[in-house]
Design a protein around this motif. Structure first.
Motif, PDB file in Angstrom:
ATOM      1  N   ASP A   1       0.855  -1.183   0.000  1.00  0.00           N
ATOM      2  CA  ASP A   1       0.000   0.000   0.000  1.00  0.00           C
ATOM      3  C   ASP A   1       0.899   1.243   0.000  1.00  0.00           C
ATOM      4  O   ASP A   1       1.483   1.596   1.021  1.00  0.00           O
ATOM      5  CB  ASP A   1      -0.914   0.005   1.223  1.00  0.00           C
ATOM      6  CG  ASP A   1      -1.907   1.151   1.235  1.00  0.00           C
ATOM      7  OD1 ASP A   1      -1.723   2.134   0.476  1.00  0.00           O
ATOM      8  OD2 ASP A   1      -2.875   1.070   2.016  1.00  0.00           O
ATOM      9  N   ARG A   2       1.021   1.886  -1.135  1.00  0.00           N
ATOM     10  CA  ARG A   2       1.936   3.026  -1.274  1.00  0.00           C
ATOM     11  C   ARG A   2       1.530   4.238  -0.439  1.00  0.00           C
ATOM     12  O   ARG A   2       2.320   5.144  -0.236  1.00  0.00           O
ATOM     13  CB  ARG A   2       2.073   3.418  -2.741  1.00  0.00           C
ATOM     14  CG  ARG A   2       2.759   2.346  -3.550  1.00  0.00           C
ATOM     15  CD  ARG A   2       2.890   2.772  -5.004  1.00  0.00           C
ATOM     16  NE  ARG A   2       3.391   1.683  -5.785  1.00  0.00           N
ATOM     17  CZ  ARG A   2       4.614   1.649  -6.286  1.00  0.00           C
ATOM     18  NH1 ARG A   2       5.430   2.648  -6.097  1.00  0.00           N
ATOM     19  NH2 ARG A   2       5.009   0.608  -6.982  1.00  0.00           N
ATOM     20  N   ARG A   3       0.299   4.247   0.060  1.00  0.00           N
ATOM     21  CA  ARG A   3      -0.141   5.359   0.911  1.00  0.00           C
ATOM     22  C   ARG A   3       0.434   5.265   2.318  1.00  0.00           C
ATOM     23  O   ARG A   3       0.425   6.238   3.057  1.00  0.00           O
ATOM     24  CB  ARG A   3      -1.674   5.387   0.999  1.00  0.00           C
ATOM     25  CG  ARG A   3      -2.354   5.636  -0.354  1.00  0.00           C
ATOM     26  CD  ARG A   3      -3.823   5.424  -0.257  1.00  0.00           C
ATOM     27  NE  ARG A   3      -4.047   3.998   0.019  1.00  0.00           N
ATOM     28  CZ  ARG A   3      -5.222   3.443   0.197  1.00  0.00           C
ATOM     29  NH1 ARG A   3      -6.311   4.173   0.167  1.00  0.00           N
ATOM     30  NH2 ARG A   3      -5.337   2.153   0.421  1.00  0.00           N
ATOM     31  N   LEU A   4       0.945   4.103   2.676  1.00  0.00           N
ATOM     32  CA  LEU A   4       1.472   3.882   4.015  1.00  0.00           C
ATOM     33  C   LEU A   4       2.953   4.239   4.067  1.00  0.00           C
ATOM     34  O   LEU A   4       3.727   3.813   3.207  1.00  0.00           O
ATOM     35  CB  LEU A   4       1.291   2.409   4.385  1.00  0.00           C
ATOM     36  CG  LEU A   4       0.948   2.110   5.826  1.00  0.00           C
ATOM     37  CD1 LEU A   4      -0.350   2.772   6.231  1.00  0.00           C
ATOM     38  CD2 LEU A   4       0.856   0.618   6.028  1.00  0.00           C
TER      39      LEU A   4
ATOM     40  N   ASN B   1       6.446   4.536  10.845  1.00  0.00           N
ATOM     41  CA  ASN B   1       5.648   3.320  10.772  1.00  0.00           C
ATOM     42  C   ASN B   1       5.914   2.465  12.017  1.00  0.00           C
ATOM     43  O   ASN B   1       7.067   2.244  12.401  1.00  0.00           O
ATOM     44  CB  ASN B   1       6.005   2.531   9.506  1.00  0.00           C
ATOM     45  CG  ASN B   1       5.094   1.356   9.304  1.00  0.00           C
ATOM     46  OD1 ASN B   1       5.122   0.386  10.062  1.00  0.00           O
ATOM     47  ND2 ASN B   1       4.268   1.433   8.271  1.00  0.00           N
TER      48      ASN B   1
END
Length: 161
Positions: free
Chosen positions: A91-94, A100
């Protein structure tokens, strides 16, 4: 989704939790080989949640009852010979930087046990971010358990809490 598949996944998750509680970290049988591990990180729903108050560190004390559900992220961790920990996500939005929780957990474990061992961590997201399903926390917890095997620091379950 087939109910038998869901039932089997929930049974396997339950067995994993029971085994993790009864051994130092995780049973060796979960390792597909000595340098690669793939584990589910299950979502949860709150059946009851009360915020008791804010602590001095900015976090809140909670009184909660929750239940895991079959929805899960997948964490794939490969031990490396380098000292770097690299996180990637489908998920490139993360974010995959130090904001993180997975990377923060991994770095925290290394600092706590004084190791320089590296790893490549792949996060396959299925739990929606910031949906109140505990995805980030579950991902971080599974990362700690998996990396504890690779680090071989002799840590106990309570050392990771």
């Amino acid at each position: 989704m087939n109910r038998d598949v869901i039932r089997e996944a929930n049974r396997e998750a339950s067995e994993l939790v029971q085994r993790a509680a009864s051994v130092r970290i995780l049973p060796e049988i979960l390792l597909s080989d000595s340098r690669l591990l793939t584990l589910p990180a299950f979502a949860k729903i709150n059946l009851s949640l009360r915020v008791l108050g804010q602590r001095a560190d900015g976090y809140h004390d909670l009184d909660t009852v929750f239940q895991t559900i079959s929805l899960h992220d997948t964490i794939k961790i490969a031990a490396t010979d380098e000292s770097e920990i690299v996180l990637s996500c489908d998920d490139r939005r993360l974010a995959t930087d130090e904001t993180n929780l997975v990377l923060r957990a991994a770095e925290g474990l290394r600092a706590r046990f004084g190791t320089e061992k590296g790893a490549r961590i792949r996060l396959e997201k299925r739990i929606p971010a910031q949906a109140g399903l505990g995805g980030g926390s579950a991902d971080a917890a599974v990362t700690l358990l998996a990396l504890a095997l690779f680090v071989e620091a002799g840590c106990r379950r309570q050392d990771l809490i």
